[in-house]
Design an enzyme around this catalytic site. Sequence first.
Site, short mmCIF file in Angstrom:
data_model
loop_
_atom_site.label_atom_id
_atom_site.label_comp_id
_atom_site.label_asym_id
_atom_site.label_seq_id
_atom_site.Cartn_x
_atom_site.Cartn_y
_atom_site.Cartn_z
CB CYS A 22 5.15 -3.91 -1.34
SG CYS A 22 5.62 -2.64 -2.53
CD GLU A 81 -0.32 -9.20 -2.23
OE1 GLU A 81 0.79 -9.72 -2.05
OE2 GLU A 81 -0.47 -7.97 -2.36
CB SER A 86 5.23 2.74 3.64
OG SER A 86 5.96 3.67 2.88
CG HIS A 90 2.22 -6.52 -4.22
ND1 HIS A 90 1.25 -6.09 -3.35
CD2 HIS A 90 3.01 -5.45 -4.46
CE1 HIS A 90 1.42 -4.80 -3.09
NE2 HIS A 90 2.48 -4.39 -3.75
N GLY A 118 0.86 -1.19 0.00
CA GLY A 118 0.00 0.00 0.00
C GLY A 118 0.88 1.22 0.00
N1 GLN Z 1 5.58 2.86 -2.99
C1 GLN Z 1 4.92 2.41 -1.80
C2 GLN Z 1 5.57 3.00 -0.56
O1 GLN Z 1 6.60 3.57 -0.65
C3 GLN Z 1 4.92 0.91 -1.71
C4 GLN Z 1 4.13 0.35 -2.85
C5 GLN Z 1 3.50 -0.98 -2.56
O2 GLN Z 1 3.29 -1.39 -1.41
N2 GLN Z 1 3.13 -1.67 -3.61
O3 GLN Z 1 5.03 2.89 0.50
#
Ligand code: GLN
Length: 195
Positions: A80, A175, A50, A173, A48
């Site tokens: 991620c 999932e 962060s 990811h 997501g």
């Molecule tokens: N770019 C997002 C971040 O820095 C991470 C992206 C992801 O979780 N797919 O939090």
Amino acid sequence: GQTVGVLAVQGAFVEHERRLAQLGCACIELRKAADLEKPFDRLILPGGESTVQIKLLHELGMCGPLRERIEGGMPVLGTCAGLILLADRAEGAADGGQSGLATMPVTVRRNAYGRQLGSFHANAAFAGEENVPMTFIRAPFVTEVGKEVEVLARVGGDIVAVRYRNQLGVAFHPELDDDDRVLKLFLADGALLHE
Ligand code: GLN
């Protein structure tokens, strides 16, 4: 059976829940501090954004209790943004901002592949498994690892999966691909996290 607690404040938690259901695994959503008092055996920190996740965890008073669970030995998978939450340090934190759970001695670089290359797929070896599909979405990679951190996968030379004791962090990811090996390794007692 075991119950997986999935952090559900922001990001790709539904995708994890769907996968867990397919694997016959019960899960609960962790949306607020009180949810952390429910019984669960493993923890997933989904992808997501962060910075948003970290802000919400602080506001909701979830950082301390989550850190306690992880430091107490609960197996955790961070994917991620979830890996960014686990990392001790993040380079290029947009707001120079708050750190997350900081339970894993690694440095991550956020959006490490640049904004142009938002999303891509790769196949790479992962912890002895060959040809594991990996979906990267504005992903970080790991730039420094501390003592006792094991590198589980690299793509183009860059570290994209690490383990530290009970903590597994992946930049991609798992999932989102049909291949369940990464999640199964995480869920299998003894296979990955407690040897
Ligand atoms: N770019 C997002 C971040 O820095 C991470 C992206 C992801 O979780 N797919 O939090």
